[in-house]
Motif scaffolding. Structure first.
Motif, PDB file in Angstrom:
ATOM      1  N   LEU A  95      15.046  36.583  34.051  1.00 14.16           N
ATOM      2  CA  LEU A  95      15.279  37.766  33.218  1.00 14.16           C
ATOM      3  C   LEU A  95      16.774  37.946  32.947  1.00 14.16           C
ATOM      4  CD1 LEU A  95      12.800  40.340  34.808  1.00 14.16           C
ATOM      5  CD2 LEU A  95      12.609  39.271  32.554  1.00 14.16           C
ATOM      6  N   GLY A  96      17.601  37.620  33.943  1.00  9.22           N
ATOM      7  CA  GLY A  96      19.039  37.758  33.777  1.00  9.22           C
ATOM      8  C   GLY A  96      19.621  36.797  32.755  1.00  9.22           C
ATOM      9  N   GLU A  97      18.914  35.700  32.482  1.00  7.69           N
ATOM     10  CA  GLU A  97      19.374  34.715  31.504  1.00  7.69           C
ATOM     11  C   GLU A  97      19.003  35.100  30.073  1.00  7.69           C
ATOM     12  OE1 GLU A  97      17.720  31.005  32.705  1.00  7.69           O
ATOM     13  OE2 GLU A  97      18.710  31.008  34.653  1.00  7.69           O
ATOM     14  N   ILE A  98      18.116  36.078  29.909  1.00  8.85           N
ATOM     15  CA  ILE A  98      17.687  36.496  28.578  1.00  8.85           C
ATOM     16  C   ILE A  98      18.708  37.476  28.005  1.00  8.85           C
ATOM     17  CG2 ILE A  98      15.897  37.691  27.260  1.00  8.85           C
ATOM     18  CD1 ILE A  98      13.884  36.749  29.373  1.00  8.85           C
ATOM     19  N   PRO A  99      19.273  37.199  26.834  1.00 11.46           N
ATOM     20  CA  PRO A  99      20.258  38.125  26.244  1.00 11.46           C
ATOM     21  C   PRO A  99      19.669  39.526  26.090  1.00 11.46           C
ATOM     22  CG  PRO A  99      20.197  36.049  25.025  1.00 11.46           C
ATOM     23  CD  PRO A  99      19.038  36.017  25.979  1.00 11.46           C
ATOM     24  N   ALA A 100      20.479  40.520  26.409  1.00 10.60           N
ATOM     25  CA  ALA A 100      20.014  41.918  26.322  1.00 10.60           C
ATOM     26  C   ALA A 100      19.541  42.257  24.918  1.00 10.60           C
ATOM     27  CB  ALA A 100      21.134  42.859  26.752  1.00 10.60           C
ATOM     28  N   SER A 101      20.112  41.613  23.915  1.00 15.85           N
ATOM     29  CA  SER A 101      19.740  41.906  22.526  1.00 15.85           C
ATOM     30  C   SER A 101      18.304  41.485  22.213  1.00 15.85           C
ATOM     31  CB  SER A 101      20.696  41.192  21.565  1.00 15.85           C
ATOM     32  OG  SER A 101      20.656  39.786  21.757  1.00 15.85           O
ATOM     33  N   LYS A 102      17.739  40.626  23.043  1.00 16.39           N
ATOM     34  CA  LYS A 102      16.375  40.159  22.813  1.00 16.39           C
ATOM     35  C   LYS A 102      15.326  41.134  23.349  1.00 16.39           C
ATOM     36  CE  LYS A 102      17.367  36.098  20.990  1.00 16.39           C
ATOM     37  NZ  LYS A 102      16.974  35.732  19.609  1.00 16.39           N
ATOM     38  N   PRO A 138      14.092  44.952  23.326  1.00 15.86           N
ATOM     39  CA  PRO A 138      14.273  46.227  22.619  1.00 15.86           C
ATOM     40  C   PRO A 138      14.718  47.335  23.562  1.00 15.86           C
ATOM     41  CG  PRO A 138      12.216  45.169  21.968  1.00 15.86           C
ATOM     42  CD  PRO A 138      12.736  44.400  23.146  1.00 15.86           C
ATOM     43  N   PRO A 139      15.618  48.204  23.131  1.00 16.60           N
ATOM     44  CA  PRO A 139      16.093  49.291  23.998  1.00 16.60           C
ATOM     45  C   PRO A 139      14.990  50.279  24.369  1.00 16.60           C
ATOM     46  CG  PRO A 139      16.880  49.576  21.735  1.00 16.60           C
ATOM     47  CD  PRO A 139      16.275  48.215  21.809  1.00 16.60           C
ATOM     48  N   THR A 140      13.887  50.249  23.627  1.00 19.30           N
ATOM     49  CA  THR A 140      12.781  51.167  23.904  1.00 19.30           C
ATOM     50  C   THR A 140      11.839  50.641  24.982  1.00 19.30           C
ATOM     51  OG1 THR A 140      11.542  50.142  22.093  1.00 19.30           O
ATOM     52  CG2 THR A 140      12.802  52.131  21.579  1.00 19.30           C
ATOM     53  N   VAL A 141      12.105  49.410  25.459  1.00 20.01           N
ATOM     54  CA  VAL A 141      11.226  48.804  26.460  1.00 20.01           C
ATOM     55  C   VAL A 141      11.903  48.804  27.827  1.00 20.01           C
ATOM     56  CG1 VAL A 141      10.063  46.688  27.199  1.00 20.01           C
ATOM     57  CG2 VAL A 141      10.041  47.343  24.779  1.00 20.01           C
ATOM     58  N   ARG A 142      11.202  49.297  28.819  1.00 20.84           N
ATOM     59  CA  ARG A 142      11.708  49.284  30.195  1.00 20.84           C
ATOM     60  C   ARG A 142      11.057  48.124  30.944  1.00 20.84           C
ATOM     61  NH1 ARG A 142      10.214  54.150  34.143  1.00 20.84           N
ATOM     62  NH2 ARG A 142       8.175  53.178  33.814  1.00 20.84           N
ATOM     63  N   VAL A 143      11.883  47.291  31.571  1.00 18.17           N
ATOM     64  CA  VAL A 143      11.397  46.137  32.329  1.00 18.17           C
ATOM     65  C   VAL A 143      11.636  46.396  33.809  1.00 18.17           C
ATOM     66  CG1 VAL A 143      11.601  43.658  32.718  1.00 18.17           C
ATOM     67  CG2 VAL A 143      11.921  44.585  30.411  1.00 18.17           C
ATOM     68  N   SER A 144      10.588  46.260  34.610  1.00 18.52           N
ATOM     69  CA  SER A 144      10.719  46.475  36.053  1.00 18.52           C
ATOM     70  C   SER A 144      10.147  45.288  36.815  1.00 18.52           C
ATOM     71  CB  SER A 144       9.995  47.762  36.471  1.00 18.52           C
ATOM     72  OG  SER A 144       8.599  47.667  36.179  1.00 18.52           O
ATOM     73  N   VAL A 145      10.708  45.034  37.986  1.00 25.11           N
ATOM     74  CA  VAL A 145      10.248  43.945  38.849  1.00 25.11           C
ATOM     75  C   VAL A 145      10.044  44.499  40.244  1.00 25.11           C
ATOM     76  CG1 VAL A 145      10.736  41.647  39.771  1.00 25.11           C
ATOM     77  CG2 VAL A 145      11.589  42.274  37.497  1.00 25.11           C
ATOM     78  N   GLU A 146       8.918  44.186  40.832  1.00 24.02           N
ATOM     79  CA  GLU A 146       8.651  44.599  42.206  1.00 24.02           C
ATOM     80  C   GLU A 146       7.816  43.540  42.900  1.00 24.02           C
ATOM     81  OE1 GLU A 146       6.417  48.236  42.053  1.00 24.02           O
ATOM     82  OE2 GLU A 146       4.533  47.201  41.632  1.00 24.02           O
ATOM     83  N   GLY A 147       7.688  43.689  44.218  1.00 30.27           N
ATOM     84  CA  GLY A 147       6.826  42.761  44.953  1.00 30.27           C
ATOM     85  C   GLY A 147       7.525  42.076  46.103  1.00 30.27           C
TER      86      GLY A 147
END
Length: 241
Positions: A103-110, A112-121
């Motif tokens: 996820l860190g390798e994906i450019p922030a511009s790719k 959308p600012p309206t989408v929240r991405v979360s990681v757990e586990g």
């Protein structure tokens, strides 16, 4: 015995792959007819333009030709990617670290600012796999999740890394689950989403999920899809290392 089983699996996979390539090549021949026919039609239209015709008509035809050639190119490239069989480059993968690093390798511009991405586990969950191929699948599924929420005011992609047992302890499965809050997959096409060349996207090739599923099988894993009106969940399943 485990080594022999791996060799037999490898041989079986190569045979299955040849069968799949034959099926894909036949489908590709059919799929290429549409863009090629369009290119021929537009080329003839340009040739038959009357003297003094506006430049707009020719430009429109050229745009159509460019779009269709691009589609044909993507279809062929997808087949080439699948056909280039290379031995697995196995390594230990800490799944949650792998997800966060990818996820860190994906450019922030790719994203959308309206989408929240979360990681757990589980932080310490590890498998033996091919990181390059696993990344290819994860990125494809992740971007599918983003596209599923296009046009929404807000959305969530929840990624969970966990393990579970089936009937026996040795059947432990390690899972990277990607869930979106899009509208879900319509009931009438749920059984077709893994078919080669099936797509609902205007410029899609219909090979993304099909190739992802095939890659997961090469990794002795699976790709499982659940969908409802509340969203879609795709599980990347891998055997315990």
């Amino acid at each position: 015995m485990e080594f022999e089983n791996d060799k037999n699996y490898y041989r079986l996979f190569k045979f299955d792959r040849l069968v799949l390539l034959g099926q894909m090549a036949a489908s590709l021949a059919h799929e290429l007819r549409t863009p090629l026919t369009t290119v021929l039609f537009e080329t003839a239209a340009i040739r038959n333009l009357p003297a003094g015709a506006s430049a707009g008509a020719a430009a429109s035809a050229c745009d159509t030709i460019s779009r269709e050639v691009g589609r044909a190119s993507r279809l062929i490239e997808s087949l080439l990617v699948f056909s280039k069989f290379k031995g697995l480059q196995l390594a230990e993968v800490r799944l949650r670290d792998f997800v966060e690093e990818t996820l860190g390798e994906i450019p922030a511009s790719k994203i959308p600012p309206t989408v929240r991405v979360s990681v757990e586990g589980e932080r310490e969950l590890r498998v033996t796999s091919d990181p390059g191929r696993l990344k290819q699948v994860f990125i494809n599924v992740f971007f599918n999740a983003l596209e599923a929420m296009a046009g929404q005011e807000r959305g969530d992609v929840a990624i969970r890394v966990y393990s579970e047992y089936q009937e026996l302890p040795r059947d432990r499965r390690c899972i990277v689950s990607i869930r979106d809050t899009g509208p879900g997959i319509p009931d009438e096409i749920k059984t077709r989403v893994l078919e080669p060349f099936f797509t609902t996207k205007k410029d899609g090739t219909g090979l993304g999920l099909y190739i992802s599923y095939s890659v997961m099988k090469t990794l002795k894993g699976d790709l499982e899809i659940q969908s409802s009106r509340q969203g879609t969940r795709v599980d990347l399943v891998l055997p315990e290392r």
